[in-house]
Design an enzyme around this catalytic site. Structure first.
Site, PDB file in Angstrom:
ATOM      1  N   SER A  12      47.910  39.871  32.353  1.00 51.43           N
ATOM      2  CA  SER A  12      46.601  40.464  32.051  1.00 51.43           C
ATOM      3  C   SER A  12      46.609  40.981  30.612  1.00 51.43           C
ATOM      4  O   SER A  12      47.364  41.904  30.277  1.00 51.43           O
ATOM      5  CB  SER A  12      46.294  41.618  33.011  1.00 51.43           C
ATOM      6  OG  SER A  12      45.221  42.369  32.470  1.00 51.43           O
ATOM      7  N   HIS A  37      45.327  36.092  32.476  1.00 51.98           N
ATOM      8  CA  HIS A  37      44.291  36.787  33.255  1.00 51.98           C
ATOM      9  C   HIS A  37      43.440  37.627  32.304  1.00 51.98           C
ATOM     10  O   HIS A  37      43.955  38.451  31.547  1.00 51.98           O
ATOM     11  CB  HIS A  37      44.997  37.668  34.288  1.00 51.98           C
ATOM     12  CG  HIS A  37      44.118  38.448  35.208  1.00 51.98           C
ATOM     13  ND1 HIS A  37      43.670  37.960  36.420  1.00 51.98           N
ATOM     14  CD2 HIS A  37      43.616  39.697  35.109  1.00 51.98           C
ATOM     15  CE1 HIS A  37      42.939  38.884  37.032  1.00 51.98           C
ATOM     16  NE2 HIS A  37      42.882  39.945  36.247  1.00 51.98           N
ATOM     17  N   ASP A  39      40.223  40.198  31.900  1.00 47.82           N
ATOM     18  CA  ASP A  39      39.404  41.164  32.629  1.00 47.82           C
ATOM     19  C   ASP A  39      38.097  41.422  31.886  1.00 47.82           C
ATOM     20  O   ASP A  39      38.101  41.957  30.780  1.00 47.82           O
ATOM     21  CB  ASP A  39      40.185  42.470  32.800  1.00 47.82           C
ATOM     22  CG  ASP A  39      41.368  42.295  33.738  1.00 47.82           C
ATOM     23  OD1 ASP A  39      41.132  41.979  34.919  1.00 47.82           O
ATOM     24  OD2 ASP A  39      42.515  42.444  33.282  1.00 47.82           O
ATOM     25  N   MET A  41      34.662  43.464  31.937  1.00 47.53           N
ATOM     26  CA  MET A  41      34.093  44.678  32.546  1.00 47.53           C
ATOM     27  C   MET A  41      32.782  45.046  31.856  1.00 47.53           C
ATOM     28  O   MET A  41      32.670  44.890  30.636  1.00 47.53           O
ATOM     29  CB  MET A  41      35.073  45.842  32.398  1.00 47.53           C
ATOM     30  CG  MET A  41      36.460  45.554  32.949  1.00 47.53           C
ATOM     31  SD  MET A  41      37.494  47.018  32.867  1.00 47.53           S
ATOM     32  CE  MET A  41      39.092  46.309  33.311  1.00 47.53           C
ATOM     33  N   HIS A  70      38.567  37.329  35.494  1.00 47.61           N
ATOM     34  CA  HIS A  70      38.251  38.293  36.549  1.00 47.61           C
ATOM     35  C   HIS A  70      37.018  39.088  36.122  1.00 47.61           C
ATOM     36  O   HIS A  70      37.087  39.921  35.227  1.00 47.61           O
ATOM     37  CB  HIS A  70      39.475  39.217  36.732  1.00 47.61           C
ATOM     38  CG  HIS A  70      39.305  40.320  37.722  1.00 47.61           C
ATOM     39  ND1 HIS A  70      40.221  41.356  37.840  1.00 47.61           N
ATOM     40  CD2 HIS A  70      38.351  40.561  38.663  1.00 47.61           C
ATOM     41  CE1 HIS A  70      39.820  42.187  38.789  1.00 47.61           C
ATOM     42  NE2 HIS A  70      38.701  41.734  39.301  1.00 47.61           N
ATOM     43  N   MET A  72      34.429  41.875  36.462  1.00 48.97           N
ATOM     44  CA  MET A  72      34.101  43.165  37.079  1.00 48.97           C
ATOM     45  C   MET A  72      32.737  43.544  36.523  1.00 48.97           C
ATOM     46  O   MET A  72      32.586  44.478  35.728  1.00 48.97           O
ATOM     47  CB  MET A  72      35.183  44.194  36.732  1.00 48.97           C
ATOM     48  CG  MET A  72      36.453  43.975  37.545  1.00 48.97           C
ATOM     49  SD  MET A  72      37.918  44.663  36.784  1.00 48.97           S
ATOM     50  CE  MET A  72      38.358  43.306  35.704  1.00 48.97           C
ATOM     51  N   MET A 141      42.759  43.587  45.135  1.00 50.98           N
ATOM     52  CA  MET A 141      42.949  44.663  44.157  1.00 50.98           C
ATOM     53  C   MET A 141      43.878  45.729  44.742  1.00 50.98           C
ATOM     54  O   MET A 141      43.619  46.256  45.832  1.00 50.98           O
ATOM     55  CB  MET A 141      41.614  45.310  43.782  1.00 50.98           C
ATOM     56  CG  MET A 141      40.642  44.418  43.028  1.00 50.98           C
ATOM     57  SD  MET A 141      41.277  43.710  41.497  1.00 50.98           S
ATOM     58  CE  MET A 141      41.713  45.166  40.551  1.00 50.98           C
ATOM     59  N   PHE A 147      40.782  49.858  34.898  1.00 53.04           N
ATOM     60  CA  PHE A 147      41.771  50.258  33.896  1.00 53.04           C
ATOM     61  C   PHE A 147      43.138  49.668  34.202  1.00 53.04           C
ATOM     62  O   PHE A 147      43.469  49.458  35.373  1.00 53.04           O
ATOM     63  CB  PHE A 147      41.895  51.791  33.853  1.00 53.04           C
ATOM     64  CG  PHE A 147      40.576  52.460  33.558  1.00 53.04           C
ATOM     65  CD1 PHE A 147      40.117  52.588  32.254  1.00 53.04           C
ATOM     66  CD2 PHE A 147      39.774  52.916  34.594  1.00 53.04           C
ATOM     67  CE1 PHE A 147      38.884  53.175  31.985  1.00 53.04           C
ATOM     68  CE2 PHE A 147      38.534  53.506  34.343  1.00 53.04           C
ATOM     69  CZ  PHE A 147      38.092  53.628  33.027  1.00 53.04           C
ATOM     70  N   GLY A 148      43.896  49.437  33.137  1.00 57.23           N
ATOM     71  CA  GLY A 148      45.286  49.037  33.300  1.00 57.23           C
ATOM     72  C   GLY A 148      46.153  50.278  33.516  1.00 57.23           C
ATOM     73  O   GLY A 148      45.703  51.414  33.327  1.00 57.23           O
ATOM     74  N   GLY A 149      47.393  50.052  33.932  1.00 58.53           N
ATOM     75  CA  GLY A 149      48.377  51.130  33.995  1.00 58.53           C
ATOM     76  C   GLY A 149      48.204  52.125  35.126  1.00 58.53           C
ATOM     77  O   GLY A 149      48.765  53.215  35.085  1.00 58.53           O
ATOM     78  N   ASP A 176      46.367  42.210  42.110  1.00 57.69           N
ATOM     79  CA  ASP A 176      46.022  42.722  40.776  1.00 57.69           C
ATOM     80  C   ASP A 176      46.038  44.242  40.755  1.00 57.69           C
ATOM     81  O   ASP A 176      45.213  44.883  41.405  1.00 57.69           O
ATOM     82  CB  ASP A 176      44.626  42.195  40.395  1.00 57.69           C
ATOM     83  CG  ASP A 176      44.240  42.504  38.958  1.00 57.69           C
ATOM     84  OD1 ASP A 176      45.073  43.050  38.210  1.00 57.69           O
ATOM     85  OD2 ASP A 176      43.090  42.185  38.591  1.00 57.69           O
ATOM     86  N   GLY A 177      46.999  44.785  39.995  1.00 55.37           N
ATOM     87  CA  GLY A 177      47.043  46.228  39.775  1.00 55.37           C
ATOM     88  C   GLY A 177      48.375  46.847  40.152  1.00 55.37           C
ATOM     89  O   GLY A 177      48.838  46.710  41.286  1.00 55.37           O
ATOM     90  N   GLY A 178      49.028  47.465  39.170  1.00 55.41           N
ATOM     91  CA  GLY A 178      50.254  48.210  39.449  1.00 55.41           C
ATOM     92  C   GLY A 178      51.448  47.350  39.820  1.00 55.41           C
ATOM     93  O   GLY A 178      52.347  47.816  40.537  1.00 55.41           O
TER      94      GLY A 178
END
Ligand code: DX5
Ligand code: ZN
Length: 230
Positions: A12, A37, A39, A41, A70, A72, A141, A147-149, A176-178
């Protein structure tokens, strides 16, 4: 784009250096990322703004692998052709983004892209029952999008249920995420095959030190693959 259940790492670029996205993409692909990937938004569906179809189209020429977009955003339908022109291979829309997700998925396929369906952490696996023959990818998700991180939310039970719903259909489960080495092994074991990672890949590296990206990709991939071998 041939379907395979082999583990794929999707980088990402939300965690990349936004002033040098083309170079960052080339670096992360050279270091072993299987997909890129992106994102998108809109500051409405999620509380953050990123990039639109013009920038996504400009990034296409740097991508040799798969461009995984992706969305959003809400609503989606009026932008589908723009992302097709931008060169997206996979276009993912959120189930929560509007009342007519079935129509959206059909329109994505009609525009010659793979149709992805994203589910927020609070959306159950069973919502995909009547959509399963209209999707090529389900993006689960494991953070609230925007947000990232962020910290991983445990959605492994949802992945297991989706694997059962999918059966032998050629549908990817993307997470996707973490995602880092420890969460990668959990989600791969549960049945995810496309692992998105932003901060897990880009943190610690730079365009001048891209081997760190490679090490991070390798660590995530090995954790996922070794959990499957057990
Ligand atoms: C979040 C995005 C993710 C994000 C993941 O809304 O959809 O793709 O970049 O970032 P990490 O891997 O840092 O959680
Ligand atoms: Zn994403």
């Amino acid at each position: 784009m041939n379907f395979s259940r082999k583990i794929k790492i999707a980088a990402s670029i939300l965690s990349a250096d936004f002033s040098a996205l083309g170079d960052e993409i080339q670096a992360v692909e050279a270091q072993g990322a299987d997909w890129v990937h992106i994102d998108v938004m809109d500051g409405h569906f999620v509380p953050n703004l990123t990039i639109g179809p013009e920038v996504v189209g400009a990034l296409r020429k740097h991508i040799r692998t798969i461009m995984d977009v992706h969305l959003m955003i809400a609503s989606v339908d009026s932008y589908i052709d723009r992302f097709a022109q931008a060169g997206a291979d996979v276009l993912t829309a959120h189930l929560e983004a509007g009342p007519h997700i079935h129509r959206t998925l059909q329109a994505i396929r009609a525009a010659d892209m793979k149709a992805g369906l994203a589910l927020n952490p609070g959306t159950p696996a069973e919502t995909t029952f009547d959509l399963i023959d209209f999707v090529d990818l389900i993006c689960v998700m494991s953070v609230n999008p925007g947000f990232g991180g962020q910290n991983f939310i445990n959605v492994t039970e949802k992945i297991r249920k989706l694997r059962a719903i999918i059966g032998d259909r050629p549908v990817y489960i993307e997470i996707d995420g973490g995602i880092n080495a420890s969460t990668a092994s959990l989600v791969a074991k549960a049945g995810a095959d496309v692992l998105v990672s932003g901060s897990g890949i880009f943190s610690g590296g730079t365009i001048d030190k891209p081997q760190i990206y490679g090490e991070n990709i390798c660590t995530i991939r090995q954790a996922a693959e070794s959990s499957l071998a057990q």
